[in-house]
Design a protein around this motif. Sequence first.
Motif, PDB file in Angstrom:
ATOM      1  N   GLN A   9       0.806  -1.213   0.000  1.00 21.34           N
ATOM      2  CA  GLN A   9       0.000   0.000   0.000  1.00 21.34           C
ATOM      3  C   GLN A   9       0.845   1.270   0.000  1.00 21.34           C
ATOM      4  O   GLN A   9       0.696   2.113  -0.849  1.00 21.34           O
TER       5      GLN A   9
ATOM      6  N   TRP B  35      -1.671  -4.863   2.536  1.00 20.23           N
ATOM      7  CA  TRP B  35      -3.049  -5.326   2.757  1.00 20.23           C
ATOM      8  C   TRP B  35      -3.144  -6.805   2.457  1.00 20.23           C
ATOM      9  O   TRP B  35      -2.717  -7.267   1.402  1.00 20.23           O
TER      10      TRP B  35
ATOM     11  N   GLU C 261      -5.603  -9.691   1.577  1.00 19.70           N
ATOM     12  CA  GLU C 261      -6.954  -9.876   1.064  1.00 19.70           C
ATOM     13  C   GLU C 261      -7.698 -10.942   1.853  1.00 19.70           C
ATOM     14  O   GLU C 261      -8.884 -10.794   2.165  1.00 19.70           O
TER      15      GLU C 261
ATOM     16  N   ASN D  94      -8.419  -9.470   5.245  1.00 20.64           N
ATOM     17  CA  ASN D  94      -8.885  -8.085   5.162  1.00 20.64           C
ATOM     18  C   ASN D  94      -8.295  -7.243   6.296  1.00 20.64           C
ATOM     19  O   ASN D  94      -8.999  -6.588   7.068  1.00 20.64           O
ATOM     20  N   CYS D  95      -6.983  -7.300   6.400  1.00 25.48           N
ATOM     21  CA  CYS D  95      -6.301  -6.518   7.424  1.00 25.48           C
ATOM     22  C   CYS D  95      -5.094  -5.829   6.809  1.00 25.48           C
ATOM     23  O   CYS D  95      -4.576  -6.240   5.766  1.00 25.48           O
ATOM     24  N   LEU D  96      -4.668  -4.759   7.475  1.00 30.63           N
ATOM     25  CA  LEU D  96      -3.479  -4.016   7.078  1.00 30.63           C
ATOM     26  C   LEU D  96      -2.347  -4.355   8.032  1.00 30.63           C
ATOM     27  O   LEU D  96      -2.561  -4.461   9.248  1.00 30.63           O
TER      28      LEU D  96
ATOM     29  N   SER E 213      -0.756  -4.889  13.135  1.00 32.19           N
ATOM     30  CA  SER E 213      -1.768  -5.171  12.131  1.00 32.19           C
ATOM     31  C   SER E 213      -3.122  -4.753  12.670  1.00 32.19           C
ATOM     32  O   SER E 213      -3.337  -4.732  13.890  1.00 32.19           O
TER      33      SER E 213
ATOM     34  N   ALA F 196      -9.044  -3.838   8.184  1.00 27.78           N
ATOM     35  CA  ALA F 196      -9.334  -2.863   7.133  1.00 27.78           C
ATOM     36  C   ALA F 196     -10.845  -2.707   6.988  1.00 27.78           C
ATOM     37  O   ALA F 196     -11.609  -3.587   7.398  1.00 27.78           O
TER      38      ALA F 196
ATOM     39  N   PHE G  52     -12.340  -2.996   1.113  1.00 28.46           N
ATOM     40  CA  PHE G  52     -11.186  -2.099   1.141  1.00 28.46           C
ATOM     41  C   PHE G  52     -10.756  -1.699  -0.270  1.00 28.46           C
ATOM     42  O   PHE G  52     -10.661  -2.534  -1.175  1.00 28.46           O
TER      43      PHE G  52
ATOM     44  N   ALA H  72      -7.625   4.352   5.821  1.00 30.01           N
ATOM     45  CA  ALA H  72      -7.979   3.251   4.926  1.00 30.01           C
ATOM     46  C   ALA H  72      -9.443   3.409   4.538  1.00 30.01           C
ATOM     47  O   ALA H  72     -10.296   3.630   5.397  1.00 30.01           O
TER      48      ALA H  72
END
Length: 704
Positions: A581, A593, A595, A598-600, A613, A616, A620, A634
Amino acid sequence: TRRYETANGLAVDIQHHLNNEPISARPPSSIYRFRKMIRRNKLAFGAAAMVVAALLLGIAASTWQAVRATQAKQEALSAQQQAQASETKALDAQANEANLRRQAQADELIARQRGYASDMNVAMEALRSNNLGRAQDLLDRQRPQPGEVDLRGWEWRYLWGQTRSDALSVLCKKTEIESLAVSSDGRWLAIGVVHRDGLFVWDLQTRQEVAHLAKGRVEVRAVFSPTGPLLAFAAEDNAAGGKPSLSLWNAATRQFMAELPLEGWCDGLAFSQDGRTLVTSTGSNQKGQITLWRVSDAEGKASAGAQLASYPSEQASMAASTAFAATGDLSIAAYGMDQGRVRVVDLRNGKELWTAVASNIYITALAFSPDGKTLATAAGFGESDIRLWEVATGKEIGRLQGHTAWVGSLVFWPDGKRLASASADQTIRTWDVPSRTCTDVLRGHRLEVWRLALLPDNRTLVSGCKDGTVCLWDTSVTHPRREYITWPENLINWSFAPDSRSVLTVNPEGQVAQWIGSDFQEKEPLLETGIKGTANEDDVFSADGRFLASPSPDGNISVWDILRRSLSLAFKPATGRLFPQTFLAQGSRLVVWSEADNCLIEWDLAANRQIQSWAAPAEFANGGVSPDEQQLVAAGQEGDFSIRNLAQQSSTNTHLDILETFGMWAFAPSGKLVAAGSSLGYARVWDTGSWKEVATLARMLHRC
């Protein structure tokens, strides 16, 4: 020794004293004798004193009056001199003010002239890229205000003339146009939109809207029967638990004939030439199906819509695309797949006829020629060529080159010799298919052109724009113009180099290059990531252009040191697909990110370990980091947001009024404002202290 000799001497002295005469008993000084004389002659001396006093008083009064007169004269003279000095000073100040005003006006005029020259150059560049909206805005702001000098010359009028739309007329303006369908007699026009507004039916003879269908439903795709007023349209119910469905509606009677359930989002639909059969392509994530429906009987009467056949498909869905097509007899269909492939299938048995790679990334539009012998395919976002294929063999037989952005819609003329294409470069092009040449470029839309339909007169095109504008065009006349010169290579991502005098790019082949020269046309290869295809779209450069982060098909994140032209680090912080990102701390940290989760994830590149972490937002899309790298925003596609305090490792969730954000969010240098763009053609600015909206900016360019 001075005693009186006799008493008579004393008596005489006493008498002298009484008579105010000098006596002999004291020295006879002049003052003494004068004083005695005054006492003896009081009346005379008194009168004389009065006369003398009067004279002295007169002299004093005259002298005082003379002094006053002299002072008054001096004061008057001084006042006159001061008045003259003040008048001179005022005149000098007035002259100085006039000079300053003239200088300010001259400076203002110079600034306006420079701004005018700059705007003319930018407007010319905007016209070269077919961005009429930007050119019109620049030219409009050079109209003089009351009292201003009109700077506009021939160049302004020339450029203004170039901004005139080629369209015959603007029919209406809705929201994002998902589909256009014209009835066989050319009377009815159906307009399907993307977000919540459903489907609109217009009478093209009266130019009036006559019906509003599927209210509150989204992603509406529509098609008219080639033999009558029957309209078929597919839409998704935006309500919770809603499902997509296929509806049949008679435009003449304005009655619904049937409503059929669909298995998934409709990627495309088409009638057979006899109007009796309809084909739909549904599904998502490469798991869908192609279904044939019986919609009318031999007499042309609408039926309940019996399902004739159904075949599995792997169509890759993408917003704003028309990546499904079928021949007029519904014997063959084509659809776009992932990795830029197109598949052609036999609708009589569902078997694959052939598959070919027709794009570096996506398939955005497909169309069969009326005789079913030629298939036209368009690609995005890595290229803009339209490829032509021989349906019988699957062999590429030519390309149509000219668009500068992806193509969203293709329409053949009935004779198959002409083709129209609508592009995100804001233009519509018409092509001579046998010679593979562009015959005309139609300009007038201010944003991406998504949809096209041809009226039965075979000369009038209907177009639908991302901003919701629907226009009519006369293709019997041409509009010759000079073509725009583009970069000599397809690019996925770019960044300015640290010296700000060159540009770093990465192409679909994973090749990183540096472009130098006054026009950035001299290419110097730097390195190859070894990653090809769609994955390169997610490459991220660091702010200074020093590093490049690339996602690998195996799930790794590779970080390249561009300056040293070498791989710096490869790591995998989570399972599934990962997307870089943004870089932090001068390229020493990276936010990724995941998938699957679904977390950063914030990763320390130097220590090769996770720092933190967090979750997201749903769906997202993208985000951005503040200048001090304390906050990371985000964004989700539907307006859900996560604001992460990176230092305190805490998150705040909120909802902002923006849909379909794209690109990285831009913070002001102070960090007090942040801006985000939407694929719907606008940008919004928020105050990061209160997260209240500050401004909405419209008329954005198409997504690049």
